[in-house]
Enzyme design. Sequence first.
Site, PDB file in Angstrom:
ATOM      1  N   GLU A  92      37.714  21.216  28.736  1.00 30.25           N
ATOM      2  CA  GLU A  92      36.522  21.484  29.530  1.00 30.25           C
ATOM      3  C   GLU A  92      36.760  20.987  30.951  1.00 30.25           C
ATOM      4  OE1 GLU A  92      33.726  19.300  27.002  1.00 30.25           O
ATOM      5  OE2 GLU A  92      33.530  17.799  28.597  1.00 30.25           O
ATOM      6  N   LYS A 118      26.109  16.917  22.393  1.00 31.01           N
ATOM      7  CA  LYS A 118      27.065  15.929  22.894  1.00 31.01           C
ATOM      8  C   LYS A 118      26.376  14.564  22.933  1.00 31.01           C
ATOM      9  CE  LYS A 118      29.193  14.734  27.364  1.00 31.01           C
ATOM     10  NZ  LYS A 118      29.529  15.254  28.704  1.00 31.01           N
TER      11      LYS A 118
END
Length: 206
Positions: free
Chosen positions: A43, A131
């Site tokens: 990411e 997350k």
Amino acid sequence: MPKPQQLEFLQALPLIAVVRAPDPAEAIARAQGYIQAGFTCLEVTWTTPNAAGILQQLRQDYLHCTIGAASLKTPEMAEEAIATGAQFLVTPHTAIEVVPLAREASCPLILGALTPTEIFHAWQAGATAVKVFPIMAVGGASYLRALRPLFAEIPLIPCGGIGWEDVVPLWRAGAIAIGMGSQLSTDVATLKQQVAQARQAYQEQG
């Protein structure tokens, strides 16, 4: 727990390398090192200069990898990431306003959260996964282990200060994947060995 269909790219090795750097050249170099070491999911943080260009280059050069965009704090950032070709989106907070954009683009969305209330709200709003950040600041695996029975249906991805010694305990505590960045070595040979050991440990635990 099984991974959501949209996150099947994490099936082989549920580790996400976080690409963050003060300049684009260093970011690309770090990403290349992570990929050489065996990471297949990365990411790119939107706090890195020219993050959009970095993501586009990585997608073009490494077709076998899944490249997402992280640190998306506003809908505008998310829109840019989607237009750039991000294959998944990550926010640092419970950015519920990003959900419609991700849904319209059919792009997996990992919303950031920390407390039980935030985690539940993120999931109810339509996150693909949640997350849990910053996980190591609040107890690491022990915190995740406490959450797991309460939110058994929610895919949790811990992130924030995670070292290699934390990976297996977090998997065992119920993480469906783990985000790693600041603790990753810049030495590719060392990192390759660490990734291989993690992959073996993951396979052994079934």
